[in-house]
Design a protein around this motif. Structure first.
Motif, short mmCIF file in Angstrom:
data_model
loop_
_atom_site.label_atom_id
_atom_site.label_comp_id
_atom_site.label_asym_id
_atom_site.label_seq_id
_atom_site.Cartn_x
_atom_site.Cartn_y
_atom_site.Cartn_z
N HIS A 94 0.83 -1.20 0.00
CA HIS A 94 0.00 0.00 0.00
C HIS A 94 0.88 1.26 0.00
O HIS A 94 0.62 2.20 -0.75
N TYR A 95 1.94 1.26 0.81
CA TYR A 95 2.82 2.43 0.87
C TYR A 95 3.61 2.62 -0.41
O TYR A 95 3.93 3.75 -0.77
N ARG A 96 3.91 1.53 -1.07
CA ARG A 96 4.60 1.67 -2.35
C ARG A 96 3.70 2.34 -3.39
O ARG A 96 4.17 3.07 -4.25
N ARG B 69 2.33 9.18 2.51
CA ARG B 69 1.35 8.85 3.54
C ARG B 69 2.11 8.61 4.84
O ARG B 69 3.09 7.89 4.85
N PRO B 70 1.66 9.17 5.97
CA PRO B 70 2.30 8.84 7.25
C PRO B 70 2.05 7.39 7.60
O PRO B 70 1.08 6.79 7.15
N GLY B 71 2.92 6.83 8.42
CA GLY B 71 2.83 5.43 8.80
C GLY B 71 1.91 5.19 9.97
O GLY B 71 0.76 5.59 9.98
N LEU B 72 2.45 4.57 10.97
CA LEU B 72 1.65 4.13 12.10
C LEU B 72 1.04 5.28 12.85
O LEU B 72 1.68 6.28 13.12
N LEU B 73 -0.22 5.11 13.21
CA LEU B 73 -0.93 6.12 13.98
C LEU B 73 -1.77 5.39 15.02
O LEU B 73 -2.62 4.59 14.67
N ILE B 74 -1.51 5.62 16.28
CA ILE B 74 -2.28 4.95 17.31
C ILE B 74 -3.64 5.61 17.43
O ILE B 74 -3.73 6.80 17.66
N PRO B 75 -4.70 4.83 17.24
CA PRO B 75 -6.03 5.44 17.30
C PRO B 75 -6.39 5.84 18.71
O PRO B 75 -5.98 5.22 19.67
N LEU B 76 -7.18 6.90 18.80
CA LEU B 76 -7.62 7.40 20.10
C LEU B 76 -8.91 6.74 20.55
O LEU B 76 -9.35 6.96 21.66
N GLU B 77 -9.53 5.94 19.70
CA GLU B 77 -10.81 5.36 20.04
C GLU B 77 -10.73 4.59 21.35
O GLU B 77 -9.80 3.85 21.59
N GLY B 78 -11.71 4.78 22.16
CA GLY B 78 -11.80 4.04 23.40
C GLY B 78 -11.05 4.65 24.56
O GLY B 78 -11.25 4.27 25.69
N THR B 79 -10.16 5.61 24.32
CA THR B 79 -9.39 6.15 25.43
C THR B 79 -10.17 7.19 26.21
O THR B 79 -9.98 7.33 27.40
N GLY B 80 -11.02 7.94 25.54
CA GLY B 80 -11.72 9.01 26.22
C GLY B 80 -13.07 8.61 26.75
O GLY B 80 -13.64 9.28 27.60
#
Length: 188
Positions: free
Chosen positions: A73-75, A80-91
């Motif tokens: 996909h990146y190729r 595109r930025p790589g890894l992104l930790i989702p915030l879902e569920g933290t708040g």
């Protein structure tokens, strides 16, 4: 060689879908890309299940396919930025210490999320697999095609670099239990 009946593959799909999807979602920001890549991962796995020699390594084999899907996909998609930790569920988790602590947790997570992108992709991937998904060093090595010793070194370097990034970009203090807590930045 492994052969697998459809019902067994369906059980495998049910067992690993969420974790595979979470792994891919962390690497690609768009939800629809993650959905597509997750489905493609399982389609490839189904087509290639007969090539799996050791059924005991199916988890790392599946994640290796997912990892390769992300690399492909990146190729295809440059910048595109790589890894992104989702915030879902933290708040949304109720916090017995009140809204202030919950807000601090959201801000800390946001700071970490913002700055983890500064890590090289190899470091982000190792951190995600080990700290978020709970893979062993050996399993990560199987996914990335490196030995467990190299995984340990990469994980150590990733944590050290992430610590330096966070220390220079986010404000932390120690609480009464000697645990690091986020100090919200004052605005205006």
């Amino acid at each position: 060689m492994t052969t697998m009946p459809d019902k067994d593959f369906a059980a495998l799909y049910d067992r690993y879908y969420g974790r595979i999807h979470g792994f891919i979602q962390a690497r690609v920001q768009e939800a629809w890309h993650a959905d597509d890549l997750t489905q493609e991962t399982f389609l490839q796995a189904r087509r290639r299940i007969d090539s799996l020699r050791d059924i005991g390594k199916i988890k790392s084999w599946l994640f290796r396919i997912a990892y390769n899907m992300c690399q492909d996909h990146y190729r295809e998609v440059v910048n595109r930025p790589g890894l992104l930790i989702p915030l879902e569920g933290t708040g949304g988790i109720p916090d017995p210490h009140g809204m202030e602590k919950s807000l601090e947790q959201q801000q800390m997570c946001s700071c970490v999320q913002k700055h983890i992108q500064l890590l090289p992709d190899d470091y982000r991937t190792v951190l995600w697999l080990y700290d978020v998904l709970g893979f062993t060093h050996k399993e990560i090595g199987e996914v990335l095609g490196i030995n467990a010793g190299n995984v340990k070194v990469r994980l150590h370097r990733a944590r050290k670099k992430m610590k330096a990034i966070l220390e220079s970009n986010c404000l932390f203090e120690r609480d009464e239990s000697n645990v690091f807590v986020f100090v919200p930045e004052k605005t205006g």
